[in-house]
Design a protein around this motif. Structure first.
Motif, PDB file in Angstrom:
ATOM      1  N   ILE A  24      16.397 -12.521  21.222  1.00  0.00           N
ATOM      2  CA  ILE A  24      17.148 -12.560  19.975  1.00  0.00           C
ATOM      3  C   ILE A  24      17.092 -11.163  19.389  1.00  0.00           C
ATOM      4  N   LEU A  25      18.232 -10.495  19.322  1.00  0.00           N
ATOM      5  CA  LEU A  25      18.251  -9.112  18.904  1.00  0.00           C
ATOM      6  C   LEU A  25      19.128  -8.952  17.677  1.00  0.00           C
ATOM      7  N   ARG A  26      18.847  -7.930  16.919  1.00  0.00           N
ATOM      8  CA  ARG A  26      19.647  -7.676  15.728  1.00  0.00           C
ATOM      9  C   ARG A  26      20.833  -6.821  16.138  1.00  0.00           C
ATOM     10  N   ALA A  27      22.048  -7.310  15.822  1.00  0.00           N
ATOM     11  CA  ALA A  27      23.249  -6.669  16.323  1.00  0.00           C
ATOM     12  C   ALA A  27      23.361  -5.234  15.863  1.00  0.00           C
ATOM     13  N   ALA A  28      22.919  -4.924  14.671  1.00  0.00           N
ATOM     14  CA  ALA A  28      23.124  -3.581  14.173  1.00  0.00           C
ATOM     15  C   ALA A  28      22.075  -2.605  14.634  1.00  0.00           C
ATOM     16  N   LEU A  29      21.152  -3.010  15.475  1.00  0.00           N
ATOM     17  CA  LEU A  29      20.105  -2.109  15.942  1.00  0.00           C
ATOM     18  C   LEU A  29      20.322  -1.649  17.364  1.00  0.00           C
ATOM     19  N   PRO A  49      28.295 -11.282  15.475  1.00  0.00           N
ATOM     20  CA  PRO A  49      28.423 -11.341  16.928  1.00  0.00           C
ATOM     21  C   PRO A  49      27.388 -12.250  17.579  1.00  0.00           C
ATOM     22  N   PHE A  50      27.743 -12.805  18.733  1.00  0.00           N
ATOM     23  CA  PHE A  50      26.762 -13.497  19.567  1.00  0.00           C
ATOM     24  C   PHE A  50      27.127 -13.271  21.023  1.00  0.00           C
ATOM     25  N   ASP A  90      23.580 -10.117  11.211  1.00  0.00           N
ATOM     26  CA  ASP A  90      22.772 -10.070  12.424  1.00  0.00           C
ATOM     27  C   ASP A  90      23.339 -10.984  13.512  1.00  0.00           C
ATOM     28  N   GLY A  91      23.308 -10.489  14.744  1.00  0.00           N
ATOM     29  CA  GLY A  91      23.807 -11.257  15.865  1.00  0.00           C
ATOM     30  C   GLY A  91      22.699 -11.984  16.600  1.00  0.00           C
ATOM     31  N   LEU A  92      23.117 -12.793  17.564  1.00  0.00           N
ATOM     32  CA  LEU A  92      22.167 -13.522  18.404  1.00  0.00           C
ATOM     33  C   LEU A  92      22.535 -13.321  19.859  1.00  0.00           C
ATOM     34  N   ALA A  93      21.546 -12.994  20.682  1.00  0.00           N
ATOM     35  CA  ALA A  93      21.732 -12.877  22.123  1.00  0.00           C
ATOM     36  C   ALA A  93      20.855 -13.912  22.809  1.00  0.00           C
TER      37      ALA A  93
END
Length: 231
Positions: free
Chosen positions: A14-19, A176-177, A203-206
């Motif tokens: 789980i990563l933060r999209a803007a990072l 985003p995901f 924040d996105g989710l991967a």
């Protein structure tokens, strides 16, 4: 293709999209999730406008691209009747009750994993914009747009840029995901910051493609965290 994973790691990311920004180029092309073992995202900060959570205004649109067919699976291959990103999109839809738009190419990607890898490499090298089948959605009534895709060769398939460049995201929050092998959000933060004109980003989710069926808890927690779902 949805989510080939060149790593044997089985944990969800789980990563933060803007990072996330571009990652090291690969010696062997892969798809969606689609990364070799030396492919690690760069965690330096990027500078798209960010929202801590989604502002509760307007409707929510979920737009996604997903590919069924032969896919990477823990170092092997499997045939998916439903692509991993579509599985994740359905889970999100069931939790928040949003409108859904499926991004479909005019020229469908091959069933073969290898053939899709080769086509994706050509499209990335040419900075191509694969044509989208049918009319694009009207964003006027939406305050929030969820953008979903696999990660192919470290980034979202080029058809996602076809989609985002043709729409005006002014005043919208983009969430985003992705489904992936080990690249997480890949370069989506950089790419969407460039192509989603006027957007702010939550924040996105991967989620690792092979584990998307078991990702309900992670998806629910993420939607709550970004303000799209109550407790």
């Amino acid at each position: 293709m949805n989510e080939p994973n060149h790593s044997t790691a089985r944990r969800r990311t789980i990563l933060r999209a803007a990072l996330l920004t571009p990652v090291t180029a690969m010696t062997v092309p892969h798809l969606a999730g689609c990364s070799p073992a030396n492919d690690q995202p760069d965690r330096r900060k990027t500078s798209p406008s960010r929202a801590a959570s989604v502002t509760a205004r307007g409707k929510v649109l979920l737009a996604y691209f997903s590919r069924p067919g032969e896919n990477y699976y823990y170092g092997d291959r499997t045939n998916l009747k439903v692509g991993n990103t579509e599985v994740m999109a359905r889970k999100i839809r069931d939790l928040i009750g949003c409108d859904v738009y499926r991004i479909e190419p005019t020229d469908p990607y091959p069933e073969s994993y290898g053939a899709t890898v080769k086509r994706n490499v050509r499209e990335q090298d040419a900075d191509a914009r694969p044509a989208i089948k049918g009319a694009l959605p009207d964003l006027d009534e939406y305050g929030t747009v969820l953008l979903g895709s696999p990660i192919w060769n470290v980034r979202a398939p080029m058809i996602m840029t076809t989609f985002t460049e043709q729409l005006d995201f002014t005043g919208k929050t983009v969430v985003p995901f992705t489904t992936h092998a080990m690249s997480g959000m890949g370069t989506t933060a950089r790419d969407y910051a460039a192509s989603c004109r006027g957007a702010t980003f939550a924040d996105g989710l991967a989620v690792q493609g092979e584990e998307v069926d078991q990702a309900n808890r992670d998806i629910s927690a993420w939607l709550h965290r970004v303000g799209l779902r109550g407790s």
